[in-house]
Motif scaffolding. Structure first.
Motif, PDB file in Angstrom:
ATOM      1  N   GLU A   3      51.954  48.118  51.250  1.00 37.18           N
ATOM      2  CA  GLU A   3      50.978  49.336  50.511  1.00 37.18           C
ATOM      3  C   GLU A   3      50.089  48.683  49.738  1.00 37.18           C
ATOM      4  O   GLU A   3      49.945  47.731  49.333  1.00 37.18           O
ATOM      5  CB  GLU A   3      51.984  50.078  49.424  1.00 37.18           C
ATOM      6  CG  GLU A   3      53.198  50.804  50.109  1.00 37.18           C
ATOM      7  CD  GLU A   3      53.901  51.488  48.921  1.00 37.18           C
ATOM      8  OE1 GLU A   3      53.167  51.837  47.984  1.00 37.18           O
ATOM      9  OE2 GLU A   3      54.939  51.647  49.066  1.00 37.18           O
ATOM     10  N   THR A   4      48.983  49.463  50.298  1.00 33.39           N
ATOM     11  CA  THR A   4      47.564  48.978  49.431  1.00 33.39           C
ATOM     12  C   THR A   4      47.429  49.867  48.257  1.00 33.39           C
ATOM     13  O   THR A   4      47.373  51.114  48.379  1.00 33.39           O
ATOM     14  CB  THR A   4      46.389  48.987  50.495  1.00 33.39           C
ATOM     15  OG1 THR A   4      46.347  50.348  51.170  1.00 33.39           O
ATOM     16  CG2 THR A   4      46.739  47.953  51.692  1.00 33.39           C
ATOM     17  N   ARG A   5      46.779  49.199  47.287  1.00 32.05           N
ATOM     18  CA  ARG A   5      46.535  50.051  45.995  1.00 32.05           C
ATOM     19  C   ARG A   5      45.114  50.461  46.253  1.00 32.05           C
ATOM     20  O   ARG A   5      44.131  49.638  46.592  1.00 32.05           O
ATOM     21  CB  ARG A   5      46.729  49.164  44.771  1.00 32.05           C
ATOM     22  CG  ARG A   5      48.127  48.855  44.626  1.00 32.05           C
ATOM     23  CD  ARG A   5      48.252  48.096  43.224  1.00 32.05           C
ATOM     24  NE  ARG A   5      47.351  47.147  43.259  1.00 32.05           N
ATOM     25  CZ  ARG A   5      46.941  46.439  41.997  1.00 32.05           C
ATOM     26  NH1 ARG A   5      47.784  46.842  40.634  1.00 32.05           N
ATOM     27  NH2 ARG A   5      46.127  45.569  41.979  1.00 32.05           N
ATOM     28  N   PRO A   6      44.760  51.796  45.634  1.00 33.88           N
ATOM     29  CA  PRO A   6      43.254  52.032  45.534  1.00 33.88           C
ATOM     30  C   PRO A   6      42.459  51.211  44.587  1.00 33.88           C
ATOM     31  O   PRO A   6      43.042  50.791  43.796  1.00 33.88           O
ATOM     32  CB  PRO A   6      43.300  53.684  45.099  1.00 33.88           C
ATOM     33  CG  PRO A   6      44.494  53.569  44.638  1.00 33.88           C
ATOM     34  CD  PRO A   6      45.519  52.584  45.117  1.00 33.88           C
ATOM     35  N   PRO A   7      41.090  50.869  45.157  1.00 33.42           N
ATOM     36  CA  PRO A   7      40.402  50.013  44.170  1.00 33.42           C
ATOM     37  C   PRO A   7      40.253  50.678  42.556  1.00 33.42           C
ATOM     38  O   PRO A   7      40.133  51.825  42.309  1.00 33.42           O
ATOM     39  CB  PRO A   7      38.931  49.921  44.631  1.00 33.42           C
ATOM     40  CG  PRO A   7      38.943  50.823  45.849  1.00 33.42           C
ATOM     41  CD  PRO A   7      40.360  51.587  45.981  1.00 33.42           C
ATOM     42  N   SER A   8      40.490  49.735  41.811  1.00 34.56           N
ATOM     43  CA  SER A   8      40.406  49.969  40.268  1.00 34.56           C
ATOM     44  C   SER A   8      39.014  50.726  40.138  1.00 34.56           C
ATOM     45  O   SER A   8      37.892  50.399  40.698  1.00 34.56           O
ATOM     46  CB  SER A   8      40.787  49.064  39.267  1.00 34.56           C
ATOM     47  OG  SER A   8      39.713  48.001  39.330  1.00 34.56           O
ATOM     48  N   TYR A   9      39.015  51.334  38.774  1.00 29.66           N
ATOM     49  CA  TYR A   9      37.652  52.074  38.289  1.00 29.66           C
ATOM     50  C   TYR A   9      36.594  50.733  38.061  1.00 29.66           C
ATOM     51  O   TYR A   9      35.613  50.819  38.185  1.00 29.66           O
ATOM     52  CB  TYR A   9      38.055  52.811  36.961  1.00 29.66           C
ATOM     53  CG  TYR A   9      36.694  53.100  36.320  1.00 29.66           C
ATOM     54  CD1 TYR A   9      36.111  54.402  37.026  1.00 29.66           C
ATOM     55  CD2 TYR A   9      36.115  52.864  35.322  1.00 29.66           C
ATOM     56  CE1 TYR A   9      34.945  54.986  36.383  1.00 29.66           C
ATOM     57  CE2 TYR A   9      35.135  53.296  34.797  1.00 29.66           C
ATOM     58  CZ  TYR A   9      34.312  54.531  35.263  1.00 29.66           C
ATOM     59  OH  TYR A   9      33.228  54.889  34.732  1.00 29.66           O
ATOM     60  N   ALA A  10      37.069  49.775  37.571  1.00 30.68           N
ATOM     61  CA  ALA A  10      36.152  48.526  37.218  1.00 30.68           C
ATOM     62  C   ALA A  10      35.735  47.774  38.493  1.00 30.68           C
ATOM     63  O   ALA A  10      34.409  47.542  38.487  1.00 30.68           O
ATOM     64  CB  ALA A  10      36.928  47.474  36.377  1.00 30.68           C
ATOM     65  N   ARG A  11      36.564  47.932  39.450  1.00 31.84           N
ATOM     66  CA  ARG A  11      35.877  47.570  40.701  1.00 31.84           C
ATOM     67  C   ARG A  11      34.850  48.294  41.292  1.00 31.84           C
ATOM     68  O   ARG A  11      33.856  47.739  41.947  1.00 31.84           O
ATOM     69  CB  ARG A  11      37.144  47.019  41.875  1.00 31.84           C
ATOM     70  CG  ARG A  11      36.609  46.651  43.062  1.00 31.84           C
ATOM     71  CD  ARG A  11      37.732  46.192  44.067  1.00 31.84           C
ATOM     72  NE  ARG A  11      37.328  45.913  45.143  1.00 31.84           N
ATOM     73  CZ  ARG A  11      37.782  44.969  45.977  1.00 31.84           C
ATOM     74  NH1 ARG A  11      38.970  44.302  45.724  1.00 31.84           N
ATOM     75  NH2 ARG A  11      37.524  44.497  47.341  1.00 31.84           N
ATOM     76  N   LYS A  12      35.156  49.654  41.283  1.00 27.62           N
ATOM     77  CA  LYS A  12      34.324  50.462  41.839  1.00 27.62           C
ATOM     78  C   LYS A  12      33.051  50.368  41.085  1.00 27.62           C
ATOM     79  O   LYS A  12      31.884  50.333  41.683  1.00 27.62           O
ATOM     80  CB  LYS A  12      34.750  52.055  41.843  1.00 27.62           C
ATOM     81  CG  LYS A  12      35.850  52.031  42.703  1.00 27.62           C
ATOM     82  CD  LYS A  12      36.510  53.614  42.365  1.00 27.62           C
ATOM     83  CE  LYS A  12      37.714  54.012  43.300  1.00 27.62           C
ATOM     84  NZ  LYS A  12      37.977  55.633  43.142  1.00 27.62           N
ATOM     85  N   LEU A  13      33.193  50.274  39.663  1.00 28.90           N
ATOM     86  CA  LEU A  13      32.014  50.067  38.999  1.00 28.90           C
ATOM     87  C   LEU A  13      31.081  48.831  39.552  1.00 28.90           C
ATOM     88  O   LEU A  13      29.756  48.878  39.419  1.00 28.90           O
ATOM     89  CB  LEU A  13      32.150  50.226  37.492  1.00 28.90           C
ATOM     90  CG  LEU A  13      31.344  50.349  36.492  1.00 28.90           C
ATOM     91  CD1 LEU A  13      30.401  51.752  36.850  1.00 28.90           C
ATOM     92  CD2 LEU A  13      31.780  50.509  35.061  1.00 28.90           C
ATOM     93  N   ALA A  14      31.920  47.742  39.325  1.00 33.78           N
ATOM     94  CA  ALA A  14      31.029  46.441  39.900  1.00 33.78           C
ATOM     95  C   ALA A  14      30.377  46.680  41.225  1.00 33.78           C
ATOM     96  O   ALA A  14      29.199  46.051  41.568  1.00 33.78           O
ATOM     97  CB  ALA A  14      32.392  45.475  39.740  1.00 33.78           C
ATOM     98  N   GLN A  15      30.846  47.185  41.969  1.00 33.96           N
ATOM     99  CA  GLN A  15      30.355  47.446  43.427  1.00 33.96           C
ATOM    100  C   GLN A  15      29.149  48.356  43.337  1.00 33.96           C
ATOM    101  O   GLN A  15      28.131  47.938  43.955  1.00 33.96           O
ATOM    102  CB  GLN A  15      31.354  48.171  44.495  1.00 33.96           C
ATOM    103  CG  GLN A  15      32.491  47.284  44.936  1.00 33.96           C
ATOM    104  CD  GLN A  15      33.433  48.186  45.872  1.00 33.96           C
ATOM    105  OE1 GLN A  15      33.724  49.441  45.782  1.00 33.96           O
ATOM    106  NE2 GLN A  15      34.478  47.354  46.515  1.00 33.96           N
ATOM    107  N   LEU A  16      29.233  49.490  42.578  1.00 28.90           N
ATOM    108  CA  LEU A  16      28.048  50.164  42.367  1.00 28.90           C
ATOM    109  C   LEU A  16      26.996  49.367  41.666  1.00 28.90           C
ATOM    110  O   LEU A  16      25.751  49.684  42.109  1.00 28.90           O
ATOM    111  CB  LEU A  16      28.496  51.340  41.481  1.00 28.90           C
ATOM    112  CG  LEU A  16      27.280  52.366  40.864  1.00 28.90           C
ATOM    113  CD1 LEU A  16      26.617  52.924  42.220  1.00 28.90           C
ATOM    114  CD2 LEU A  16      27.476  53.193  40.109  1.00 28.90           C
ATOM    115  N   ALA A  17      27.282  48.790  40.801  1.00 30.75           N
ATOM    116  CA  ALA A  17      26.202  47.703  40.023  1.00 30.75           C
ATOM    117  C   ALA A  17      25.763  46.763  40.997  1.00 30.75           C
ATOM    118  O   ALA A  17      24.363  46.322  40.829  1.00 30.75           O
ATOM    119  CB  ALA A  17      26.945  47.062  38.710  1.00 30.75           C
TER     120      ALA A  17
END
Length: 92
Positions: A3-17
């Motif tokens: 099973e793959t976990r969805p990316p965390s909020y911090a990871r999404k924020l880092a990708q946006l930055a």
């Protein structure tokens, strides 16, 4: 199948930055360097500065030069030159 976990909020924020940082570097560092490196683009940029043309605008209908260009382009498309005749005969 693991099973793959969805990316965390911090990871999404880092990708946006990271994406915003890449766009900032392109707009403020890479593109001006390219404009300075290519003579024809440098000339075009100088002309835009001279005529005070805001290149981020969608329509330039308040400038006489763009209205003239649009008129000449429209006439060239609507009334194409007759290429079978010589240049002197075309002007009659």
């Amino acid at each position: 199948m693991p099973e793959t976990r969805p990316p965390s909020y911090a990871r999404k924020l880092a990708q946006l930055a990271l994406a915003l940082a890449c766009i900032w570097v392109m707009v403020w560092h890479v593109c001006p360097a390219i404009i300075e490196a290519i003579p024809s683009w440098k000339k075009q940029a100088a002309l835009q500065d001279e005529l005070n043309i805001m290149t981020s605008a969608l329509f330039y209908n308040d400038l006489e030069i763009t209205t003239d260009a649009e008129l000449h382009t429209r006439h060239t498309i609507m009334y194409p030159p007759n290429l079978k005749k010589g240049p002197a005969e075309t002007r009659r």
